[in-house]
Design an enzyme around this catalytic site. Structure first.
Site, PDB file in Angstrom:
ATOM      1  N   LYS A  58       0.843  -1.194   0.000  1.00  0.00           N
ATOM      2  CA  LYS A  58       0.000   0.000   0.000  1.00  0.00           C
ATOM      3  C   LYS A  58       0.879   1.246   0.000  1.00  0.00           C
ATOM      4  O   LYS A  58       1.930   1.283   0.666  1.00  0.00           O
ATOM      5  CB  LYS A  58      -0.909  -0.004   1.240  1.00  0.00           C
ATOM      6  CG  LYS A  58      -1.986  -1.081   1.188  1.00  0.00           C
ATOM      7  CD  LYS A  58      -3.065  -0.756   0.163  1.00  0.00           C
ATOM      8  CE  LYS A  58      -4.252  -1.702   0.294  1.00  0.00           C
ATOM      9  NZ  LYS A  58      -5.280  -1.395  -0.725  1.00  0.00           N
ATOM     10  N   ASP A  93      -0.320  -0.501  -4.508  1.00  0.00           N
ATOM     11  CA  ASP A  93      -1.672   0.072  -4.568  1.00  0.00           C
ATOM     12  C   ASP A  93      -1.666   1.444  -3.929  1.00  0.00           C
ATOM     13  O   ASP A  93      -1.486   1.583  -2.722  1.00  0.00           O
ATOM     14  CB  ASP A  93      -2.660  -0.845  -3.827  1.00  0.00           C
ATOM     15  CG  ASP A  93      -4.098  -0.395  -4.026  1.00  0.00           C
ATOM     16  OD1 ASP A  93      -4.322   0.666  -4.656  1.00  0.00           O
ATOM     17  OD2 ASP A  93      -5.002  -1.113  -3.550  1.00  0.00           O
ATOM     18  N   GLU A 142      -1.575   0.073  -8.872  1.00  0.00           N
ATOM     19  CA  GLU A 142      -3.027   0.100  -8.829  1.00  0.00           C
ATOM     20  C   GLU A 142      -3.531   1.488  -8.442  1.00  0.00           C
ATOM     21  O   GLU A 142      -3.020   2.106  -7.506  1.00  0.00           O
ATOM     22  CB  GLU A 142      -3.439  -0.935  -7.771  1.00  0.00           C
ATOM     23  CG  GLU A 142      -4.868  -1.330  -7.775  1.00  0.00           C
ATOM     24  CD  GLU A 142      -5.090  -2.473  -6.774  1.00  0.00           C
ATOM     25  OE1 GLU A 142      -4.188  -3.303  -6.547  1.00  0.00           O
ATOM     26  OE2 GLU A 142      -6.180  -2.506  -6.206  1.00  0.00           O
ATOM     27  N   ASP A 180      -8.816   0.102 -10.016  1.00  0.00           N
ATOM     28  CA  ASP A 180      -9.601  -0.540  -8.954  1.00  0.00           C
ATOM     29  C   ASP A 180     -10.827   0.314  -8.651  1.00  0.00           C
ATOM     30  O   ASP A 180     -11.916   0.050  -9.180  1.00  0.00           O
ATOM     31  CB  ASP A 180      -8.727  -0.760  -7.712  1.00  0.00           C
ATOM     32  CG  ASP A 180      -9.490  -1.401  -6.556  1.00  0.00           C
ATOM     33  OD1 ASP A 180     -10.671  -1.774  -6.757  1.00  0.00           O
ATOM     34  OD2 ASP A 180      -8.934  -1.540  -5.450  1.00  0.00           O
ATOM     35  N   LYS A 183     -13.742  -6.657  -7.868  1.00  0.00           N
ATOM     36  CA  LYS A 183     -14.102  -7.089  -6.506  1.00  0.00           C
ATOM     37  C   LYS A 183     -15.590  -7.386  -6.489  1.00  0.00           C
ATOM     38  O   LYS A 183     -16.390  -6.565  -6.966  1.00  0.00           O
ATOM     39  CB  LYS A 183     -13.788  -5.986  -5.480  1.00  0.00           C
ATOM     40  CG  LYS A 183     -12.297  -5.752  -5.294  1.00  0.00           C
ATOM     41  CD  LYS A 183     -12.031  -4.595  -4.352  1.00  0.00           C
ATOM     42  CE  LYS A 183     -10.531  -4.383  -4.208  1.00  0.00           C
ATOM     43  NZ  LYS A 183     -10.228  -3.060  -3.639  1.00  0.00           N
TER      44      LYS A 183
HETATM   45 MG    MG Z   1      -6.959  -1.430  -4.560  1.00  0.00          MG
END
Ligand code: MG
Length: 354
Positions: free
Chosen positions: A161, A188, A214, A239, A263
């Site tokens: 992250k 991400d 991402e 995303d 997702k």
């Molecule tokens: Mg993500």
């Protein structure tokens, strides 16, 4: 076969330790579980994990939406999945997690009725899925220690992250690469940058062999995403910019991403996931399956999808490792780092106490 009852309840489980991303800090995992009964005696289970930062839902709103959907479901054939999704979309825009909870339960019913494990019902033949593990934002030294630990545990793919502080992001990646030289790394940014910061960070990450980045820019900035991708040395993944099949269509038409992170909680479940993957695949775009803070039930549904779709390259399906759901998950898949092995029982193969 007809649907007779839809039950829903919320379960709250504390995380082992707080999880920090650029949008905030998460302390608890809450999920809404759904049980759908039929007149054939087949029962399906689903899960919806509302996640305000991303889907704009709370678990209270997920419960409320499921109550609104219940009259649309009662009396329907659970195989009428196209009809049911259309009816839910006409009733309520968005609310992907609520729709996913119902969709997952319907797929559990359909695959049980077909006497097939879900991955076979979806058209797949393999039952093993390799997952990655995510490292949250923290002190760069601690992030690197975590990367070394994950590599020792057997993870071959990690997701890091970023997006809170560019200097810390760069330092963290330098230390992570030194601590885990062989691991495949994705980053991400969770919408944390603008186009120019993203391009600076991408050139930095290129030095360390980062394989995908991402959501570098805010979800609404598809032009920005396309601008970053046009000049990026690293594949770009969408995303938060991609919830629906229509979003996927816009992203591929505008050349805004190399990879789409699907997702179930964003798109409303397996039915829409299949549509998004088909749009991506037809445009030469690959997919990843990601997750919110989901228990083994929704994770097993997502893993079955990955197992059935060769265009899905990555399974970022790690949330079940972060909390202890043993109290209510009574039967599950086998997991041996970093592999999920899906059950061969009919349906999703994960059972919960309800
Ligand atoms: Mg993500």
């Amino acid at each position: 076969m007809k649907i007779t009852r839809v039950h829903a309840k919320m379960v709250k489980v504390p995380l082992a330790k707080p999880f920090v991303v650029s949008l905030g800090t998460i302390y608890d995992c809450e999920s809404v579980f759904v049980k759908i009964e039929t007149d054939a005696g087949i029962t399906g289970f689903g899960e919806g994990a509302g996640f305000g930062f991303v889907t704009g839902e709370t678990n209270e709103s997920v419960l409320g939406a499921i109550r609104l959907f219940e009259p649309l479901l009662t009396g329907q054939n659970p195989f009428a999945i196209e009809h049911i999704h259309r009816a839910m979309d006409e009733k309520m825009r968005g609310n992907g997690s609520a729709k996913a909870a119902i969709d997952i339960a319907l797929y559990d019913i359909m695959s049980k009725a077909a006497n097939l494990p879900l991955y076979q019902f979806l058209g797949g033949v393999k039952n093993r899925v390799e997952i990655d593990m995510t490292i949250g934002i923290g002190a760069p030294v601690e992030m690197a220690e975590r990367a070394a630990e994950l590599s020792r545990e057997g993870f071959r793919e990690i997701k890091v992250k970023a997006g809170a502080n560019p200097a810390d992001d760069a330092e963290a990646m330098r230390l992570i690469r030194a601590a885990a030289p062989a691991v495949h790394i994705k980053v991400d940014a969770n919408q944390g940058w603008n186009v120019s910061t993203a391009l600076t960070m991408l050139r930095e990450y290129e030095k360390y062999g980062v394989e995908a980045v991402e959501q570098p820019v805010p979800y609404w900035d598809i032009d920005g995403l396309a601008a970053v991708r046009a000049r990026s040395p690293i594949p770009i993944m969408a995303d938060e910019s991609c919830f629906t099949p229509q979003d996927a269509s816009a992203i591929v038409r505008r050349g805004a991403a190399d990879i789409i992170n699907i997702k179930l909680m964003k798109c409303g479940g397996l039915y829409r996931a299949a549509q998004i993957n088909a749009i991506a695949e037809a445009a030469g775009v690959r997919c990843m399956l990601g997750c919110m803070l989901e228990s083994r039930l929704a994770i097993a549904a997502a893993a079955a999808f990955v197992a059935s779709r060769p265009n899905v390259l990555f399974a970022d399906l790690d949330s079940f490792n972060d909390f202890d759901d043993a109290a209510f998950v009574t039967r599950s898949f086998d997991y041996a780092t970093p592999w999920i092995t899906l059950p061969d029982a009919p349906g999703i193969g994960v059972e919960i106490e309800f």
